[in-house]
Design an enzyme around this catalytic site. Structure first.
Site, PDB file in Angstrom:
ATOM      1  N   HIS A   1      14.042 -16.144  12.785  1.00 17.70           N
ATOM      2  CA  HIS A   1      14.380 -17.563  12.713  1.00 17.70           C
ATOM      3  C   HIS A   1      15.613 -17.800  11.843  1.00 17.70           C
ATOM      4  CE1 HIS A   1      12.799 -17.502   8.644  1.00 17.70           C
ATOM      5  NE2 HIS A   1      11.739 -16.865   9.120  1.00 17.70           N
TER       6      HIS A   1
ATOM      7  N   ASP B   1      11.242 -11.924   9.942  1.00 20.84           N
ATOM      8  CA  ASP B   1      11.823 -10.700   9.391  1.00 20.84           C
ATOM      9  C   ASP B   1      10.854  -9.533   9.522  1.00 20.84           C
ATOM     10  OD1 ASP B   1      10.097 -11.923   7.565  1.00 20.84           O
ATOM     11  OD2 ASP B   1      11.222 -11.296   5.801  1.00 20.84           O
TER      12      ASP B   1
END
Length: 464
Positions: free
Chosen positions: A81, A347
């Site tokens: 994101h 991540d």
């Protein structure tokens, strides 16, 4: 309509002497949105010296996707994101600038809504739009791989069930099929058309099973991890950072992370401030920040010492990716028109895939808006058999003419176990599928259990 961003002069230039200077051919020209109208965006909390810019390379090389020997058949893109707010509310969230989900792309909120914990910021939206604009130049303008207008049969979109990943997917798709951030009309598909799995089925990031939690804690005691940390004097470095936080004055920066438990967590919190234009403690120099990112990457990479961490952490998602890839490779009618699958994650999604395939070549924590691409390539001179039914022998023939190329943030990377079998920097599809099987759990529920015998076995491994 947004007035916050003007068109920037910063471009990814075509380089007649070989793209970005790495000898890999020409890059593509993309006009990115980078200039900030400070009157509209910055507030009393912002660092006056802050200038918005991409957090990683935007230089794309065409020959990675199409050349005289191979053609692109299908692509899976896994993203992290965009820039976000902190997930805790220890710092007033009025310091950040956000939009509502209803008016994500075109700002019609009056007054501007307060941010929520972990929400995509305005800059995070622009990050993802820029990623989408790069892919538009590549897949539509240069390669003609995708239709110029959104075709739901060509693109599959899946997101984890968080507002920041859903917003990121929408923003990326707006860049791909919309225009600039100032467009009143959002041209990306609405998030209701995305696949969002219920929480108990989500597998795009590591879930905390008993065994995985045990191994996460145990990995810190692994002899190789301890030795590496001793050689790098990590304890001394950590003390230095904690001292910086201790000495930092509130009027200097609101960022505090004294006594942080992991570098991955530290970097994520730090990014929320630095990458959104908010001041950071003065003692955090460029060298210190760089090492923070490197230590976070080392934490992720330590999972390789217990292969079960990849199997339990990301193996089920690898299974999803591989099933889709194999359907496309064998020309299954269910994916006849499918050309691109977008997976909007975190991540931990990217790091787990990089570690699982032993291809974490980068030295730092995956930055926001990172992309990991699995390209299914096929021999250009191969003529596919015209058959109604795909038999096992035909499937094998098809697979033998296909390869997987992996690109991370627009740079090719290499799957560890496949390096000695590569063809022109790509992993033969048959080998890729074999390697993937080693990461996929055979029975997730059973393999997630932690017995006393398991504990003894793992403890004995770190004591040897």
């Amino acid at each position: 309509m947004f007035s916050y961003f003007r068109k920037s002069q910063q471009k990814v230039e075509e380089n007649q002497n070989g793209g970005g200077g790495d000898g890999r051919g020409s890059g593509i020209k993309v006009e990115l949105q980078t200039n900030i109208n400070s009157r509209d965006l910055k507030n009393e909390h912002s660092d006056p010296k802050f200038k918005f810019s991409p957090l990683r390379s935007t230089d794309v090389h065409l020959e990675d996707y199409d050349n005289e020997k191979y053609k692109l058949k299908f692509i899976q893109i896994v993203t992290r994101h965009g820039r976000r707010t902190p997930e805790s509310n220890r710092t007033p969230l009025t310091m950040w600038m956000c939009n509502s989900m209803d008016h994500l792309i075109s700002n019609k909120d009056s007054p501007r809504p307060n941010c929520n914990p972990g929400q995509l910021t305005v800059l995070g939206i622009v990050d993802q739009i820029n990623v989408g604009k790069i892919y538009r130049k590549l897949f539509i303008d240069h390669l003609g791989f995708l239709d110029s207008q959104y075709n739901k049969d060509q693109i599959f979109i899946r997101s984890t069930n968080t507002t920041r990943t859903i917003s990121s997917a929408r923003s990326l798709m707006h860049g791909l099929y919309g225009g600039s951030f100032t467009d009143e009309q959002e041209k990306s598909p609405h998030h209701s058309s995305f696949l969002v799995k219920p929480d108990n089925e989500e597998n795009m990031y590591p879930r905390n099973s008993k065994k995985l939690v045990f191994l996460k804690n145990l990995i810190k005691q692994h002899p190789k991890v301890i030795k590496e940390n001793q050689l790098s004097e990590l304890e001394k470095f950590t003390e230095k950072i904690n001292k910086i936080f201790e000495n930092s004055k509130p009027e200097e920066s609101s960022f505090r992370a004294r006594g942080f438990r992991s570098y991955a967590g530290l970097v994520n919190s730090f990014d929320c401030f630095r990458n959104n234009g908010l001041p950071i403690p003065k003692g955090l120099t460029k060298d210190i920040i760089q090492r923070m990112y490197e230590e976070s990457a080392k934490e992720f990479k330590s999972a390789r010492y217990f292969p079960e961490m990849s199997i339990l952490g990301i193996g089920r998602f690898v299974d999803d990716l591989n099933k889709e890839l194999k359907l496309k490779a064998r020309n299954d009618p269910s994916v006849k028109d499918l050309k691109l699958s977008l997976y909007s994650g975190h991540d931990t999604t990217l790091a787990a895939l990089l570690v699982g395939y032993d291809m974490y070549e980068d030295k730092i924590h995956p930055v926001t808006s990172s992309t990991l691409e699995f390209l299914l390539m096929q021999d250009k001179d191969y003529k596919e058999p015209e058959v109604v039914k795909i038999t096992k022998s035909i499937e094998k023939e098809l697979i033998n003419h296909q390869y997987v190329k992996v690109i991370y943030n627009h740079k090719p990377i290499h799957i560890g176990p496949c390096k000695d079998k590569e063809v022109d920097g790509m992993c033969p599809l048959s080998e890729f599928l074999k390697i993937s099987q080693s990461i996929i759990p055979t029975n997730y529920d059973e393999q997630s259990k932690l017995t006393q015998l398991d504990k003894k076995r793992y403890l004995s491994l770190i004591e040897d």
